[in-house]
Design an enzyme around this catalytic site. Structure first.
Site, short mmCIF file in Angstrom:
data_model
loop_
_atom_site.label_atom_id
_atom_site.label_comp_id
_atom_site.label_asym_id
_atom_site.label_seq_id
_atom_site.Cartn_x
_atom_site.Cartn_y
_atom_site.Cartn_z
CB THR A 1 0.83 -8.73 -12.56
OG1 THR A 1 0.15 -7.52 -12.93
CG2 THR A 1 1.50 -8.53 -11.21
CG ASN B 1 -0.75 1.25 -18.00
OD1 ASN B 1 0.46 1.47 -17.96
ND2 ASN B 1 -1.53 1.45 -16.96
CB SER C 1 -2.44 -9.74 -19.83
OG SER C 1 -3.56 -9.84 -18.98
CB THR D 1 -1.53 -28.42 -11.38
OG1 THR D 1 -1.09 -29.35 -10.39
CG2 THR D 1 -2.20 -29.17 -12.53
CB CYS E 1 -3.29 -2.11 -12.92
SG CYS E 1 -3.88 -3.32 -14.11
#
Length: 372
Positions: A74, A153, A200, A238, A319
């Site tokens: 995403t 999907n 993903s 990070t 989702c």
């Protein structure tokens, strides 16, 4: 099979492989330095981070591409679409997508539309496919981005990415972004036909909270997340070296691809003969996703009944928001609102066994015959 769960919701998420989890733990414990630090531990972490990038690029067989690590596909889609369009708005403000993209793509286009971009939403055909001719007819000299998913999907329809890329390549201002979230490791796709594509980790037996955007080296973006300038300034924060290495391991584990068409054929054959079922997927779809609607029973009730038997499928895309009114994908292929509200998706992985599908079909048949 007693007391064994039958997990058939792999398009929502997959179970992490033990070797991926073990690698993550090793990197997190033994190579924990900040890869931006110049001391020895930082240099050590950077070595592993660069190795992860290289492994991903080699696995996808692409050259002159860069890997930008993100928290999900995403986020990767957002970086690709928004980042590219905002950076290149001076070239043109026309962008193209389809009406059955994942929400992480569609919501980007809606946001860009609110910012003055002109969006063409291509309609798919009854099989859930957009053709290269559709794309060609929509292109203009102001088009800067085309975003079309490789695999849907919900129903598993497969778009002709190679042919679409040939069209887009004739327009020098435009690039092709492909949401490959459901294609990675499942579809024989030449990723060199994608100017930008995504992965993903949790969809490929890796870890949640990890993804990547892979883009041609000459493509530049506006960052979506600002900060310390990590990931070449495109995704500050990070970097989790452990997540990056685990993602690379999960990607490498996928190749060579496995053919599971026989499992798809079994499902299609046996679902088609059950009373009260209308298929939304077909044998041209990705074999890992089989979608159907119930015409006489309520999908949510059937999914719950299956779950009580230790069989796990989904009734809508995981989702989609809880308030989503049925499947916009099923509506887009010409099905009624009633069918769009009553879908079930069965999604497989490379470990799915025929015996599991036999039990699923038998249990589903019993449930459809007994529930009110």
């Amino acid at each position: 099979m007693a007391n064994r769960i039958i997990y058939l919701d792999n398009a929502a998420t997959t179970k992490p492989n033990q070797d991926v989890v073990a690698l993550y733990n090793d990197i997190e414990i033994n190579h924990f330095g900040n890869s931006s630090s110049i001391h020895g531990l930082g240099v050590d972490s950077l070595k592993y981070l660069n190795a992860a990038r290289e492994l991903i690029l080699n696995s996808f067989k692409v050259k002159n591409y860069k890997v930008y690590f993100t928290g999900s596909s995403t986020e990767a889609n957002n970086l690709a679409i928004k980042g590219y369009c905002y950076n290149h708005a001076n070239r043109g403000k026309h962008i193209i997508t389809t009406n059955i993209e994942h929400p992480s793509v569609l919501e980007c286009f809606r946001a860009l539309e609110n910012d003055g971009f002109k969006v063409t939403y291509l309609r798919v055909n009854a099989q859930g496919i957009v053709t290269a001719e559709d794309v060609k007819n929509a292109m203009t000299n102001e088009t800067i981005l085309v975003s079309i998913m490789a695999v849907n999907n919900e129903i598993g329809s497969i778009n002709p990415i190679k042919e679409i890329k040939e069209v887009v390549s004739k327009f020098p201002k435009a690039v092709l972004h492909v949401d490959t979230t459901q294609a990675v490791g499942k579809l024989n796709l030449d990723y060199n036909n994608c100017d930008m594509f995504v992965v993903s980790s949790h969809k490929i037996h890796g870890l949640k909270g990890s993804g990547a955007l892979i883009a041609k080296s000459n493509i530049v973006f506006d960052p979506v997340i600002n900060g310390g300038g990590q990931e070449e300034g495109m995704r500050s924060g990070t970097v989790s070296v452990a997540h990056a290495c685990a993602l690379a391991k999960a990607v490498k584990n996928l190749f060579p691809l496995k053919n599971i068409r026989d499992l798809q054929a079994f499902l299609l054959k046996n679902l088609n003969i059950l009373d009260g079922i209308e298929m939304n997927s077909n044998d041209k779809c990705l074999p890992y996703i089989v979608n159907f609607s119930l015409t006489k029973k309520k999908a949510s009730v059937v999914v719950e009944a299956l779950s009580n038997k230790g069989i796990y499928v989904s009734s809508v895309s995981a989702c989609n928001s809880k308030g989503e009114s049925g499947s916009y994908v099923v509506r887009a292929i010409g099905k009624s609102d009633e069918l769009a509200h009553n879908t079930i998706r069965v999604s497989l992985d490379n470990q799915t066994a025929l015996e599991e599908l036999e039990i699923f079909i038998s249990t589903l048949k019993d449930i459809l015959e007994t529930i009110k």
